[in-house]
Scaffold this active site. Structure first.
Site, PDB file in Angstrom:
ATOM      1  CB  CYS A   1      16.565  -9.162  58.102  1.00  0.00           C
ATOM      2  SG  CYS A   1      17.545 -10.682  58.093  1.00  0.00           S
TER       3      CYS A   1
ATOM      4  CG  HIS B   1      17.396  -7.650  61.417  1.00  0.00           C
ATOM      5  ND1 HIS B   1      16.806  -8.816  61.858  1.00  0.00           N
ATOM      6  CD2 HIS B   1      18.559  -8.016  60.797  1.00  0.00           C
ATOM      7  CE1 HIS B   1      17.564  -9.840  61.499  1.00  0.00           C
ATOM      8  NE2 HIS B   1      18.630  -9.380  60.857  1.00  0.00           N
TER       9      HIS B   1
ATOM     10  CG  ASN C   1      19.616 -12.857  62.535  1.00  0.00           C
ATOM     11  OD1 ASN C   1      18.433 -12.858  62.235  1.00  0.00           O
ATOM     12  ND2 ASN C   1      20.533 -12.258  61.799  1.00  0.00           N
TER      13      ASN C   1
END
Length: 336
Positions: free
Chosen positions: A114, A261, A291
């Site tokens: 990430c 993120h 995500n």
């Protein structure tokens, strides 16, 4: 020498896993609860025969077409992934051949999650500042869905597959890449991990284990300790934000847009409130894709551009954080 983000594009696989479909597999998992807590309505899932290099190529081809980029201008390829096609050869080499890029370029993989896009920007800027490249193609791609057990409703709800392609150039782009701060704390490694598959723990047959929340997985699958990850972000991301502002000699009020993120909506809103960022300066764009790990920030940049969020902006902060533990932030100056 200055380095600029010149263009961003992204690719999402064709198959869509909607909240309705998750609810059919897990009737106890309320659709409204999924949407409200995660901020995700659907996520895209790579096909059985679709891998990171395939998605990377499609994202890069979109970049070249959407922004009228001559691929012969690319002189370095950086590929961020934790789901490579092979242990070896380097997936970036495969992508170079599939894209038909010239053979005089450099190409390498780097394994980060990430925080990967921010780290990739720093590597690209370093190549340009060192006069080793003029046009760097940074690609992020993950197929985390291939790590997730079909009955792991928690991770299945959060993660989606995607790839993003970004051109970083020594020529003027829509924003300049400025200062960076980084952080690493390996003691959190086992809180977000695919334990088997590498040299330390080769793949073997395992019994499935059900956790206290009814999620099923084994050591070949993605494991995430949600509580520990949440605690980590709550402790380190506010410090990360403070550090990049201090290094950039900027105040929070100077920043026109924060792009973090895109982990999940609950976590992002918790961080926004803790850092005291106004809602209109905090960009979220994940409801259509979930995500996507290293691709969340470039996807959000693309969507922010599409929504004209940069038109009146000057200073932007990017922050990535997660698996590793690893974190990094940078500031951008729009139109500089």
């Amino acid at each position: 020498m200055k380095a600029y983000i010149k263009a961003v594009s992204y690719y999402l696989p064709e198959a869509i896993l909607s909240n309705d479909l998750i609810n059919k597999d897990f009737p106890e998992w309320d659709i409204e609860k999924i949407s409200s807590k995660t901020g995700i309505n659907s996520r895209h899932i790579s096909a059985a025969d679709e891998f990171s290099s395939d998605m990377a190529v499609k994202a890069a081809e979109k970049l070249f077409k959407e922004h009228n980029i001559d691929k012969s201008s690319i002189d370095f390829l950086l590929f961020c992934t934790q789901s490579p096609d092979y242990f070896l050869p380097t997936t970036a080499c495969i992508i170079q051949e599939k894209l038909g890029l010239k053979t005089s370029i450099g190409a390498l993989d780097f394994n980060l999650g990430c925080s990967g896009f921010v780290y990739g920007l720093s590597l690209a800027k370093g190549l340009i500042a060192g006069s080793m490249a003029q046009n760097v193609l940074l690609i992020t791609a993950e197929t985390y869905s291939k790590f997730i057990h079909p009955k792991d409703k928690s991770n299945k709800t959060i993660f989606g597959d995607a790839s993003a392609a970004t051109l970083i150039s020594s020529e003027n782009g829509f924003c300049s890449i400025e200062k960076f701060v980084f952080g690493t704390d390996g003691k959190g490694a086992e809180n977000l991990i695919v334990k088997q598959g590498g040299m330390r723990y080769p793949v073997s047959e395992n019994e499935d284990i059900e956790d206290e929340f009814g999620n099923i997985r084994n050591d070949k699958n993605l494991f995430m300790n949600g509580t520990e990850i949440f605690n980590f972000t709550g402790e380190f991301v506010p410090k990360l934000t403070e550090s990049i502002l201090e290094k950039s000699d900027l105040s929070k009020d100077d920043i026109d847009l924060f792009i973090f993120h895109q982990a999940n909506k609950y976590m992002l809103n918790h961080l926004r409130k803790k850092i005291k960022i106004p809602e209109d300066k905090f960009f979220i764009a994940m409801e259509h894709c979930g995500n996507t790990v290293s691709s969340t920030i470039p996807i959000a940049i693309y969507e922010a551009q599409k929504q004209a969020k940069f038109n009146e902006a000057k200073n932007v902060v990017l922050a990535g954080f997660g698996v590793g533990y690893s974190w990094g932030a940078c500031n951008l100056i729009i139109g500089n």
